[in-house]
Enzyme design. Sequence first.
Site, short mmCIF file in Angstrom:
data_model
loop_
_atom_site.label_atom_id
_atom_site.label_comp_id
_atom_site.label_asym_id
_atom_site.label_seq_id
_atom_site.Cartn_x
_atom_site.Cartn_y
_atom_site.Cartn_z
CG LEU A 278 -2.02 -1.14 1.29
CD1 LEU A 278 -2.81 -0.85 2.46
CD2 LEU A 278 -3.11 -1.08 -0.01
N GLY A 279 1.94 1.15 0.88
CA GLY A 279 2.94 2.28 0.73
C GLY A 279 3.53 2.32 1.90
N GLY B 129 5.29 5.06 5.33
CA GLY B 129 4.94 6.24 6.18
C GLY B 129 6.28 6.61 6.46
CG PHE C 171 8.84 6.11 12.07
CD1 PHE C 171 10.13 6.33 12.20
CD2 PHE C 171 7.64 6.83 12.54
CE1 PHE C 171 10.37 7.69 12.78
CE2 PHE C 171 7.98 8.11 13.25
CZ PHE C 171 9.30 8.40 13.23
N GLY C 172 7.50 2.92 8.52
CA GLY C 172 7.09 1.83 8.40
C GLY C 172 6.42 1.53 6.85
CB VAL D 100 1.45 0.12 5.32
CG1 VAL D 100 -0.05 -0.69 5.61
CG2 VAL D 100 1.61 0.91 6.51
CE LYS E 139 3.92 1.73 11.23
NZ LYS E 139 3.38 2.70 12.32
CG ASP F 41 3.45 12.02 14.66
OD1 ASP F 41 3.36 13.16 14.58
OD2 ASP F 41 3.62 11.05 13.83
#
Length: 751
Positions: A498-499, A501, A503-504, A506, A520, A604
């Site tokens: 999916l993509g 972020g 830090f991880g 997914v 994740k 966050d």
Amino acid sequence: MRNSHIRTKLLLIILIFSLIVISLSSCTAQDTKSVLFDESGSYGKLYTIYNTGASGTSVFANLLQENGFTVSKIDNGPLTPEILEDHDVVVMMFPYRNYTDQEINYLIEYVSSGGGLLLVGNPWGVEDGDSNSIYNKIANDFGANFAYNVLVVDPNENIGLSNFIKVTDIVSNPLTSNINEIYYMQGTYLSNPGCSTVVITSGKDSWADNLFLTPEGYSQNNQLRESNETRGPLPLYSAMEYGKGKIVFTGSAASFTNLYIYRSNGWKLGLNSVNWLSNNSIPSEYKTAGVFSLSLGDLGYMVSGTILLAIFIIIGLFLILKQEKKVELSRVIKTIKNWKYYVLMGFNLLFTILGAIMFFPVNLILFDRTQFLYYDPYFGYALIITGLLFLLFNGIILFNIIFRERIPAKYNYFNMGLLLFFAGFTIFMGSLFSFPLMEIFTIGSLILLVPSVVNYWIIHGHGYDLIIEGKEFNRLAKLSVKTLPYELHALYQDAIYLGEGGFGRVYRAKTLEGNDVAIKIPKSFDKRAEKIFISEVSNWSQLEHPNIVKLYNFKILPIPYIEMEYCEGSLEHGKKPLDESIKIIYESANGLSYAHGKNIIHGDVKTSNIMSHNGVYKVSDWGLSKMTTGESVTLSGATPQYAAPEQISHEFGKSDERTDIYQLGIVFYELVTGQLPFEGEMAVVYGSILTSDPVPPSHINPQAQLVEPIIMKCLNKIKKERYNSMEQLILELEDYLKPGDETILLEKDDE
């Protein structure tokens, strides 16, 4: 309520079981004649009525009870008239302690008044007091005398061992009714029967073998017939009336012990003697008995105590394991230092070896018939079974620690339950066994609990998985970016990238049950990524709320990853309709409020961390979250455009729940205006956050005037000027919701 009913039923079952055992232990035979075994002077733990070992007399005591007598014991002196007068017969099995003159006088008075005394001895030596042995001193006071320093042996009539002799010279007498021969086991003889009538005598080829002291200080016979040794026939068994009472003398305690009692007619001789001493007629037949009886003395209480202990341990394990299953996901996890991991491994290995040493080598003695004081195969079986279970549980724990870097809590609790039960077993049931130092196993079992307690402490401090600093995360460097790692192929199917972020990465995937989930996986393997992962799963696992993305599972092995609720997507940057914006903030605030109630601050909050699933908005990504304990905390690493003043400068204090309120205010601002309050280079953004006020939302979107007071209060640089709690913000937002269906009311009544 259901758990309360279950506990009530369990307590009733335990109560009913206790009453059954107690009633069984208190039941008495039809005859009221009472026999007291004086064990206050028994030789160690030998010749005691509960002892099921080779030298125990539990069979003899059970025989008496099975054939109409009530049996009790006294194992602490002194003997008193009050104790003696309640019993018809007193049995003294090789008395060994120093009875006082007053106690012996009480015993003489007891017999003179009509009591019966069965005085059973054993060979003894110089180290036991020569002719002044306590046993012989009691016999002397009734006018008899036993030979000391001797054993009876007969080369013609022995039965395999020179001190096990077959005796056929038996006088017809009530004591010898229905007996034509006996085996006299390891006995001495009467050098002076006094006024007693001898009813059993050894053969003419027997002799008394003198004993000599070994270098170790123990008496031993040489089994050689020497000219200075007394020859047979020798008196072995005699009886006399004394005043109104009666006495029986014999020098072979072994003839009444469990190992030998049914090998000849010695058991009938014992029963005849007790019947004669209690003025009963001698039956023509007797019932036999086993080595164990719940109704013997207070043995029923000991057994019921052991069973109740087992029940409580089993119930305790059931409840603990049930609770562990519930809190497994919410367990706080934390990395463990390399040195601490190796100490833990060595500690468990060391105590596994110590357990093996405690449970197994001693069996060389317990199964050796030549070890008279220690031979007890029953206790040996108990040790072997317990030891094997201990090694099984500890082996599973060690295997998991070494090869899976995980502490299996279930087997750790099993080990604790096993050792606690065995310690209790040695306390409650230790009297059943011959081993004289039972305290070694009681204390040893409790010491072996130490690694289980340490493992429990590690589990609660670091979690089930032993996350060695950096080790597991080093594997991430080898992973492909867009493909689900092969280590997870056995758990998930139809994976789609999916993509990623900050830090991880997914992935969307299906579990083997067919459920859609999101996976994740940290994309970096440095210390910061490791810290964020640990913090995220440790805090997130404690949260379960409709407006928080659900964490289904997480693992450290084979690679670190998180399995969570699949959501269609996160909020996109840009302007939203006012009613939708209020709904997003309201639902997000509810999720954050729940987290604050668990003392967890997100730290966050931003649009990309607010997900939507089936029209419900949920807060996700708890990697920067922190636990609070009533004090402010330091939150760092937030996305610059969403950072609160206190996350940038300590002049504004430390972070707390109001930090999330500030960040949610930025999201609210972005939703109604389509832009962030502060944009530009990082230094410019940080400077603006600390020194500038944002442009009022209504200047960008006039429709935002309705909620502008809420947004600006959230964005106040001074924490105490913001909403004090997320609940206050929620109450404020509820004014814009229609009652009942939570749809948006965009127009408020003019007041």
